[in-house]
Design an enzyme around this catalytic site. Structure first.
Site, short mmCIF file in Angstrom:
data_model
loop_
_atom_site.label_atom_id
_atom_site.label_comp_id
_atom_site.label_asym_id
_atom_site.label_seq_id
_atom_site.Cartn_x
_atom_site.Cartn_y
_atom_site.Cartn_z
N LEU A 185 0.86 -1.18 0.00
CA LEU A 185 0.00 0.00 0.00
C LEU A 185 0.90 1.23 0.00
CD1 LEU A 185 -1.85 -2.36 0.94
CD2 LEU A 185 -3.08 -0.70 2.33
N MET A 186 0.91 1.93 -1.12
CA MET A 186 1.90 2.96 -1.37
C MET A 186 1.28 4.36 -1.38
SD MET A 186 5.07 3.77 -2.28
CE MET A 186 5.88 2.34 -3.01
N LYS A 267 -8.66 3.24 7.11
CA LYS A 267 -7.64 2.20 6.98
C LYS A 267 -8.29 0.83 6.77
CE LYS A 267 -3.84 4.62 7.56
NZ LYS A 267 -3.04 4.53 8.77
N GLY A 289 3.39 0.73 5.54
CA GLY A 289 4.51 1.42 6.17
C GLY A 289 4.21 1.88 7.58
N CYS A 457 -7.73 26.11 -1.42
CA CYS A 457 -7.59 25.47 -0.11
C CYS A 457 -6.44 26.16 0.60
CB CYS A 457 -7.35 23.96 -0.23
SG CYS A 457 -5.76 23.52 -0.93
#
Length: 483
Positions: A185-186, A267, A289, A457
């Protein structure tokens, strides 16, 4: 030019079948990487080393080949050598004089010899006689067995003598693709890139999964660092880059889930989606990570609850690492520069995030979530092999930023509604619309296409990412407002 490849130490203690498997895979990997530099490269495996012969002679090509060898998993070290047939000790001495006389002149030295095969002499005899001959004829300063200025290294294998010109350190680890395949998962930051590197170095073949929360610009940034990791450490294999459109999932969480529980639930949704993709492509495990308590969602309690969303093994190679150590590793492997310039985009920011999530509370919150959106995101996931990523990066689009608003233009405040309410944006004489970032991509097409829109933003990150996405979708009437 010849190189002798020494295996990572752990490979040499494996059983004979496993060692053969690792050596065969490493041989294939070396050949695959180096033939791009030298189509005539010769790679031959032996029980205790691999020999590489190249026709490259110019310094630039040689340096590139050495760099490639130093980044191939499975190589403990490698030697650049000159090979001669073995005649006798006197001949070995003459060869050493020819190669090392100038190097040892006026300096302390020692002779190191490794030997394999049946010979009428020992390694110690070679070291003594060659050392004595060099002292006699080459004017060294003296001999130092502990801290020599020059080390005269040679290896004798059966009827061959190898004089070592240079010794290089390898990456270590196991050969890539000698073990299983995993889905990393990057996010493109320090943690996920270092975690991916750790998997590569351990021989696990990584495929990259990016959850797109904010448009094309962020996706391209993560693609770029994924390509860097592949090109430097894993180019012997073809790996996938999977991009999952997650904006609607984030929007559903923001509108349906209690603020304090959003991070944990996001998550969990990512793990659910990654699990479906890993099973689709027959990958063995998921890799993240995450490190203990680095952020609120990564307490042991929260990680336990997050894990319950999947039946797959979740590997967290950095789980006990300190942030400064992770950053130091990123500097070492070359991903830190990418991480420093990677947009810090987080679609879910809780005001008071829970650090002790309770499974029953999470389940109640998720009952309000429309899981059809998650399935749709997985169904719409796109993949490309990482070696083709540069073609994607070439399609990049420049986003124009302006500091002033012209009459007739409309500013769209894409901040979270709570933030926009607390600190409302006012531009004198200009219309300001409020469309939160998680809804802008769906609602923009409903706006008047004849008007010019400026996205706003606080930090300019989310606005740039979304403007990039809208431009890539064909909307030409969008820019970024950065007062």
């Amino acid at each position: 030019m010849k190189f002798i490849i020494k295996y990572f130490a752990e490979i040499t203690i494996k059983s004979t079948p496993v060692r053969k498997q690792f050596v065969n895979q490493l041989t294939k990997n070396i050949r695959s990487v180096l033939k791009k530099l030298d189509p005539h490269i010769r790679v031959a495996s032996k029980w205790d080393n691999i020999e590489v012969n190249t026709t490259l002679t110019d310094p630039a090509s040689k340096a590139q080949l050495i760099e490639k060898l130093s980044c191939i998993p499975g190589i403990g070290s490698f030697l650049q050598v000159v090979e001669y047939p073995l005649v006798d000790i006197a001949d070995v001495l003459e060869k050493c004089k020819y190669h090392f006389a100038e190097q040892i002149k006026g300096k302390t030295f020692c002779v190191r010899c490794k030997r394999a095969g049946k010979h009428s002499f020992t390694s110690v005899q070679i070291e003594r006689e060659v050392g004595a001959g060099l002292i006699k004829d080459c004017a060294p300063k003296g001999v130092s067995l502990t801290q020599p200025e020059v080390e005269v290294r040679l290896e004798i294998r059966d009827q061959h003598v190898y004089l070592v010109e240079h010794a290089y350190k390898g990456l270590g680890g196991y050969p890539l693709a000698s073990l299983d395949q995993v889905l990393v998962l990057m996010s493109g930051g320090y943690d996920s890139t270092v975690a991916a590197y750790q998997m590569i170095r351990r021989g696990l073949m990584p495929h990259f999964c990016f959850f797109n929360l904010g448009g094309r610009a962020h996706e391209l940034g993560v693609m770029e660092v994924a390509h860097f990791l592949w090109d430097k450490y894993a180019s012997s294999q073809r790996v996938m880059f999977i991009s999952v459109p997650f904006e609607q999932v984030v929007g559903e969480i923001l509108t349906k889930v209690d603020n304090s529980q959003m991070g944990v639930i996001l998550k969990r949704m990512m793990l659910r989606a990654a699990t479906q993709l890993a099973k689709r492509y027959e990958l063995t495990a998921l890799v993240t990570g995450e490190a203990i308590s680095q952020v609120s969602s990564q307490t042991l309690t929260n990680l336990t609850v997050i894990n319950q969303a999947t039946d797959m093994l979740v590997i967290r190679p950095l789980v006990a690492s300190h942030k400064e150590d992770i950053i130091a590793t990123a500097e070492q492997i070359g991903t830190a520069e990418y991480a420093r310039h990677m947009p810090e985009y987080c679609g879910v920011i809780s005001v008071n995030p829970t650090t002790r999530a309770k499974p029953e509370r999470i389940e109640r919150e998720e009952q309000r979530f429309d899981f059809a959106l998650l399935d749709e995101a997985v169904a719409q996931a796109k993949w490309v092999t990482v070696d083709q990523i540069m073609q994607e990066l070439d399609k990049d689009i420049n986003v124009e930023q302006v500091a002033e608003v012209l009459a007739g233009q409309i500013v769209i405040d894409i901040r979270h509604p709570d933030q926009a309410e607390d600190q409302p944006l006012v531009v004198e004489g200009i219309e300001v619309k409020q469309i939160p970032f998680y809804a802008i991509n769906q609602q923009f097409s409903k706006l008047d296409e004849n008007r010019q829109y400026l996205l706003y933003c606080d930090k300019g990150v989310m606005s740039r990412l979304h403007a990039h996405h809208l431009l890539s979708e064909g909307h030409v009437n969008v820019r970024v407002y950065r007062p």
